[in-house]
Design an enzyme around this catalytic site. Structure first.
Site, PDB file in Angstrom:
ATOM      1  N   ASP A  34       0.826  -1.212   0.000  1.00  0.00           N
ATOM      2  CA  ASP A  34       0.000   0.000   0.000  1.00  0.00           C
ATOM      3  C   ASP A  34       0.859   1.260   0.000  1.00  0.00           C
ATOM      4  OD1 ASP A  34      -2.077  -1.717   0.093  1.00  0.00           O
ATOM      5  OD2 ASP A  34      -2.838  -1.094   2.063  1.00  0.00           O
ATOM      6  N   ALA A  35       1.972   1.208   0.739  1.00  0.00           N
ATOM      7  CA  ALA A  35       2.818   2.399   0.850  1.00  0.00           C
ATOM      8  C   ALA A  35       3.303   2.846  -0.531  1.00  0.00           C
ATOM      9  CB  ALA A  35       4.008   2.107   1.759  1.00  0.00           C
ATOM     10  N   GLU A  36       3.629   1.862  -1.364  1.00  0.00           N
ATOM     11  CA  GLU A  36       4.099   2.164  -2.712  1.00  0.00           C
ATOM     12  C   GLU A  36       2.941   2.756  -3.527  1.00  0.00           C
ATOM     13  OE1 GLU A  36       6.903   2.157  -4.076  1.00  0.00           O
ATOM     14  OE2 GLU A  36       6.614   1.943  -6.240  1.00  0.00           O
ATOM     15  N   ASP A  38       0.347   4.287  -2.369  1.00  0.00           N
ATOM     16  CA  ASP A  38       0.027   5.620  -1.840  1.00  0.00           C
ATOM     17  C   ASP A  38       1.007   6.680  -2.345  1.00  0.00           C
ATOM     18  OD1 ASP A  38      -2.048   4.422  -0.535  1.00  0.00           O
ATOM     19  OD2 ASP A  38      -1.131   4.471   1.466  1.00  0.00           O
ATOM     20  N   ILE A  84     -12.109   8.296   1.559  1.00  0.00           N
ATOM     21  CA  ILE A  84     -11.792   9.366   2.511  1.00  0.00           C
ATOM     22  C   ILE A  84     -10.507  10.025   2.051  1.00  0.00           C
ATOM     23  CG2 ILE A  84     -11.213   9.919   4.899  1.00  0.00           C
ATOM     24  CD1 ILE A  84     -12.704   7.550   5.824  1.00  0.00           C
ATOM     25  N   GLU A 120     -11.934   8.496  15.418  1.00  0.00           N
ATOM     26  CA  GLU A 120     -11.976   7.035  15.530  1.00  0.00           C
ATOM     27  C   GLU A 120     -10.819   6.412  14.768  1.00  0.00           C
ATOM     28  OE1 GLU A 120     -16.021   7.150  14.235  1.00  0.00           O
ATOM     29  OE2 GLU A 120     -15.542   6.425  12.233  1.00  0.00           O
ATOM     30  N   LYS A 122      -8.917   4.103  11.863  1.00  0.00           N
ATOM     31  CA  LYS A 122      -9.093   3.716  10.466  1.00  0.00           C
ATOM     32  C   LYS A 122      -8.704   2.247  10.356  1.00  0.00           C
ATOM     33  CE  LYS A 122      -8.474   5.136   5.758  1.00  0.00           C
ATOM     34  NZ  LYS A 122      -8.092   3.855   5.173  1.00  0.00           N
ATOM     35  N   GLU A 179     -16.673  -1.746   8.706  1.00  0.00           N
ATOM     36  CA  GLU A 179     -15.500  -2.426   8.162  1.00  0.00           C
ATOM     37  C   GLU A 179     -15.486  -3.883   8.595  1.00  0.00           C
ATOM     38  OE1 GLU A 179     -13.723  -0.339   6.346  1.00  0.00           O
ATOM     39  OE2 GLU A 179     -11.651  -1.053   6.196  1.00  0.00           O
TER      40      GLU A 179
HETATM   41  P1  NAD Z   1      -8.957   4.302   2.024  1.00  0.00           P
HETATM   42  O1  NAD Z   1      -8.988   2.856   2.211  1.00  0.00           O
HETATM   43  O2  NAD Z   1      -7.701   4.952   2.402  1.00  0.00           O
HETATM   44  O3  NAD Z   1     -10.189   4.976   2.828  1.00  0.00           O
HETATM   45  C1  NAD Z   1     -11.570   4.672   2.715  1.00  0.00           C
HETATM   46  C2  NAD Z   1     -11.937   3.443   3.420  1.00  0.00           C
HETATM   47  O4  NAD Z   1     -11.542   3.498   4.765  1.00  0.00           O
HETATM   48  C3  NAD Z   1     -13.410   3.159   3.540  1.00  0.00           C
HETATM   49  O5  NAD Z   1     -13.915   2.599   2.385  1.00  0.00           O
HETATM   50  C4  NAD Z   1     -13.454   2.214   4.691  1.00  0.00           C
HETATM   51  O6  NAD Z   1     -13.380   0.901   4.193  1.00  0.00           O
HETATM   52  C5  NAD Z   1     -12.227   2.488   5.458  1.00  0.00           C
HETATM   53  N1  NAD Z   1     -12.410   2.889   6.859  1.00  0.00           N
HETATM   54  C6  NAD Z   1     -11.747   2.333   7.899  1.00  0.00           C
HETATM   55  N2  NAD Z   1     -12.084   2.882   9.043  1.00  0.00           N
HETATM   56  C7  NAD Z   1     -13.024   3.806   8.786  1.00  0.00           C
HETATM   57  C8  NAD Z   1     -13.753   4.697   9.605  1.00  0.00           C
HETATM   58  N3  NAD Z   1     -13.567   4.749  10.922  1.00  0.00           N
HETATM   59  N4  NAD Z   1     -14.630   5.527   9.008  1.00  0.00           N
HETATM   60  C9  NAD Z   1     -14.792   5.479   7.687  1.00  0.00           C
HETATM   61  N5  NAD Z   1     -14.127   4.668   6.846  1.00  0.00           N
HETATM   62  C10 NAD Z   1     -13.227   3.836   7.403  1.00  0.00           C
HETATM   63  O7  NAD Z   1      -9.187   4.734   0.567  1.00  0.00           O
HETATM   64  P2  NAD Z   1      -9.644   3.868  -0.651  1.00  0.00           P
HETATM   65  O8  NAD Z   1      -9.746   4.780  -1.767  1.00  0.00           O
HETATM   66  O9  NAD Z   1     -10.823   3.108  -0.226  1.00  0.00           O
HETATM   67  O10 NAD Z   1      -8.484   2.831  -0.917  1.00  0.00           O
HETATM   68  C11 NAD Z   1      -7.190   3.189  -0.964  1.00  0.00           C
HETATM   69  C12 NAD Z   1      -6.450   2.218  -0.073  1.00  0.00           C
HETATM   70  O11 NAD Z   1      -6.270   1.014  -0.733  1.00  0.00           O
HETATM   71  C13 NAD Z   1      -5.100   2.764   0.270  1.00  0.00           C
HETATM   72  O12 NAD Z   1      -4.736   2.372   1.560  1.00  0.00           O
HETATM   73  C14 NAD Z   1      -4.221   2.087  -0.756  1.00  0.00           C
HETATM   74  O13 NAD Z   1      -2.914   1.925  -0.292  1.00  0.00           O
HETATM   75  C15 NAD Z   1      -4.899   0.779  -0.925  1.00  0.00           C
HETATM   76  N6  NAD Z   1      -4.632   0.258  -2.263  1.00  0.00           N
HETATM   77  C16 NAD Z   1      -3.535  -0.496  -2.440  1.00  0.00           C
HETATM   78  C17 NAD Z   1      -3.195  -1.021  -3.673  1.00  0.00           C
HETATM   79  C18 NAD Z   1      -2.003  -1.872  -3.821  1.00  0.00           C
HETATM   80  O14 NAD Z   1      -1.684  -2.266  -4.936  1.00  0.00           O
HETATM   81  N7  NAD Z   1      -1.319  -2.209  -2.776  1.00  0.00           N
HETATM   82  C19 NAD Z   1      -4.019  -0.751  -4.775  1.00  0.00           C
HETATM   83  C20 NAD Z   1      -5.131   0.031  -4.575  1.00  0.00           C
HETATM   84  C21 NAD Z   1      -5.441   0.545  -3.331  1.00  0.00           C
END
Ligand code: NAD
Length: 693
Positions: A34-36, A38, A84, A120, A122, A179
């Site tokens: 994920d860090a990559e 992000d 978010i 809260e 994440k 979640e």
């Molecule tokens: P996000 O996961 O950063 O944020 C939104 C999500 O946060 C919500 O859908 C929910 O599931 C979650 N969440 C957890 N606690 C919560 C709370 N208290 N209130 C509200 N929501 C909460 O953003 P995103 O657009 O859904 O996904 C991006 C994430 O996925 C990043 O962490 C990214 O690194 C990862 N990602 C990784 C890859 C990879 O190849 N490694 C590819 C795509 C996405």
């Protein structure tokens, strides 16, 4: 950067992120940490801010998640499920910037009161919308691309933390969002079981949870231990919605949903900063992964006023912590030798900051794991460090492997133990390789001594953990043979050991010189040789030397000795270091009666396996055992299909339960006595039929 360069870089990033999104959101099988992801995402967001003209409608910065999987029924969300905004600045400035944006959007001046926030965790899992009609769960849907998700009701019903029916007075319609995640200990257990079964281990709790929820077969989801926290609201009808986010969560808890206790209402940016710091300090001790904290404007009226930008609400922000998975280079593989001789391959890494510390090595578990993950020296790898779990190599980043790299072969690279030089072997069917120098290897010293002195081995009373630790740590004792050279002075100088207990221990050591062949063999701590096997070997061979010289075939002629046990014995005596220690023990006066080989015992219980459980009215455990063995039977510690009789006394527990389940013969003390006299020896005919499976 020129506009031309920005255009090209943005296009390249969009392509890369689209590929990573698909692997992560659709296949639940990310190829980079994920860090990559992000870093690249933030780079694109920055370019699009600096050069708005390069932004496209299909940019990952404008969209949420990934397309739904076509095998699952599509669900259109009544209220979109958004993402978010991630605050890039991980310092407290990040929290201040969010507060400033909120105040500006609400038109507040510095004279106005601080904004109230609900704060809260994440959670690092996957978002789910749970739709209840008249209090009954009717549908569970993933986020998908935010507009359309997938119907996963069949799997979600198997999650025990999610109520199928709401408590109390239920609204006509309510969609509770939250979640689904997997606890770290559940994840570790699952992976341990996978490794033992020789199956591929899972990458991390998040993807395992997502994969389980998006299964087609609910039986698979049911076998994965999943948990849930509620944190948001979707569609609703017939419900008077509370006025704030925090009281809404209280209402969810009253409906029967798990709501995380680490939440609070705070005022202004200082409250956000304090919460961020407090949770960061406890992050490792939480039983599940989080990747940050979330700040939400508490008043639902203000939330409505603030509204949304393309993919994110303006009233919330995610403030992240350092990643728990990072990418780095695997520069080499070394091994560690455990207390029982297990050889664990350890990855040497280019230093990388992960989970809050700099990591330079991580476990690779065993050869099978290395093969299944296809990790090679020179690879870029994903390293995971979450909580207090030892850092591990999750897998290689295959798309970064540019040249041909050699596969790693542990036995070829480490034919001998790096600690003691004894040879290293891997028994067929076992996942781990081991050092065979059990009696000699410094890494195994403490374990070897404790086992040697055990009650069922040479029975040296007073030689426990604390004494052994000191004897070994101060290099007073290296092998069991050294025990017989100890004097009162050396012992009396140990911590918490006066002259009196020292003499007592010396007397116990001296007395242990006189033993039996079976005890001596057991005391050697040969892998896979328990007390029963030791007795069988002693009886079948009569003396030690023929056992030391015996080959696999000769050993397999002993009842119940199969190829694995035979190999363990051969390997143990093939190690000259071990034989040397045995010679030293004999020279120190350890002795036992020897005699001619004996055929397997006869008697009414010949060849029968008996398990004792609970307290018998008159016979002690050891007494009963001796009687059973005298009648040719064997006493086993646990109930299996191979068990012929279970003798149950008062307060018999799980062994009795299991015996009942397997339909085994269960006896009381009187029944055992009858059996010993030869009366009931035929009673186990039915169980015999099933006993070789
Ligand atoms: P996000 O996961 O950063 O944020 C939104 C999500 O946060 C919500 O859908 C929910 O599931 C979650 N969440 C957890 N606690 C919560 C709370 N208290 N209130 C509200 N929501 C909460 O953003 P995103 O657009 O859904 O996904 C991006 C994430 O996925 C990043 O962490 C990214 O690194 C990862 N990602 C990784 C890859 C990879 O190849 N490694 C590819 C795509 C996405």
């Amino acid at each position: 950067m020129t506009p031309g360069q920005a255009h090209d870089r943005a296009a390249a990033l969009r392509g890369l992120l689209a590929r990573y999104d698909h692997a992560y959101h659709v296949l639940d099988n990310p190829t980079v940490p994920d860090a990559e992801y992000d870093r690249l995402f933030l780079e694109l967001r920055q370019i699009e801010t600096d050069f708005p003209e390069v932004r496209t409608a299909d940019s990952p910065t404008q969209r949420v998640g990934g397309a739904p999987r076509s095998e699952l029924r599509a669900v259109r969300h009544d209220v979109p499920m958004l993402s978010i905004y991630t605050e890039t600045d991980k310092s407290e400035q990040g929290a201040r910037a969010f507060d400033a944006r909120v105040r500006k959007a609400l038109g507040l001046s510095s004279e106005d009161a601080p904004v109230e926030y609900a704060v809260e965790l994440k959670f690092d899992g996957l978002a789910i919308g749970l739709r209840y009609e008249n209090g009954v769960l009717v549908r569970a849907a993933t986020r998908g691309d935010g507009e359309t998700g997938e119907d996963v009701t069949h799997n979600v019903r198997t999650i025990r933390q999610i109520p199928l029916r709401l408590s109390g007075a239920a609204p006509a319609l309510i969609e509770v969002r939250g979640e689904i995640y997997m606890r770290r200990d559940d994840f570790e257990k699952l992976n341990q079981a996978q490794r033992e079964a020789g199956a591929k281990s899972f990458v991390n709790p998040r993807n395992t949870a997502a994969g389980a929820v998006r299964q087609l077969d609910p039986a698979i989801a049911a076998r994965r231990p999943l948990s849930f926290f509620a944190y948001g609201l979707g569609a609703r009808a017939g419900w008077s919605v509370p006025t704030s986010h925090s009281t809404m969560l209280d209402a969810f808890a009253a409906f029967g949903f798990p709501v995380c206790a680490h939440r609070r209402v705070v005022n202004g940016p200082d409250g956000l900063i304090a919460f961020h710091a407090e949770i960061e300090a406890m992050r490792n001790s939480l039983p599940y992964d989080i990747d940050g904290v979330v700040y939400k404007v508490n008043s639902l009226a203000l939330q409505e006023q603030l509204g949304f930008v393309s993919r994110e609400p303006r009233w919330a922000v995610a403030h992240k912590y350092p990643a728990q998975e990072e990418i780095t280079r695997l520069t080499g593989i070394e091994v560690q030798v455990g207390r029982t001789g297990a050889i664990t391959p350890v990855a040497r890494l280019e230093p990388v900051f992960v989970g809050g510390v700099t990591v330079t090595n991580a476990t690779l578990h065993n050869q099978g794991e290395i093969d299944r993950k296809d990790v090679r020296i020179g690879d870029w790898v994903i390293v995971r460090r979450a909580g207090d779990v030892i850092p591990e190599v999750v897998g290689p980043v295959l798309e970064r492997r540019s040249e041909e790299l050699a596969r790693f072969d542990l036995l070829a690279s480490f034919p001998t133990c790096p600690v003691c030089g004894s040879h290293v072997v891997r028994v067929e069917g076992e996942a781990v390789a081991r050092c065979t120098g059990g009696l000699f290897c410094p890494a195994q010293r403490k374990q070897a001594l404790l086992h040697f002195a055990g009650r069922r081995a040479l029975d040296i009373e007073g030689l426990g953990d604390k004494v052994v630790d000191q004897l070994v740590d101060n290099a007073i004792v290296k092998t069991p043979a050294d025990l017989y050279k100890l004097g009162v002075l050396a012992l009396a100088n140990l911590e918490r050991m006066g002259e009196k207990s020292a003499s007592k221990l010396l007397a116990a050591i001296a007395a242990s010189r006189e033993t039996t062949l079976a005890r001596f063999i057991y005391a050697l701590g040969i892998r896979n040789v328990g007390e029963t096997t030791a007795k069988d070997l002693a009886r079948s061979f009569g003396s030690l030397d023929p056992i030391v010289r015996a080959d696999r075939e000769a050993l397999m002629r002993v009842p119940d000795v199969g190829p694995v046990v035979a190999d363990s014995i051969v390997q143990f005596f093939a190690e000259p270091h071990n034989v040397e220690v045995i010679e030293q023990l004999r020279a120190a006066g350890v002795h036992w009666p020897e005699g001619p080989p004996q055929s397997p015992p006869s008697g009414p219980l010949a060849g029968k396996v008996v398990v004792l459980t609970g307290t018998l009215p008159t016979l002690g455990r050891d007494e009963a055992k001796a009687m059973i063995e005298g009648a040719g039977g064997k006493v086993a510690g646990s109930v299996s299909k191979r068990t012929n009789f279970v003798v149950a006394g008062a307060e018999a527990g799980s062994k009795l339960e299991k015996a009942k389940q397997l339909g085994l013969n269960i006896l009381d003390e009187a029944g055992l006595k009858a059996l010993l006299e030869g009366a009931g020896a035929d009673t186990d005919e039915q169980t015999l039929s099933g006993h070789d499976q």
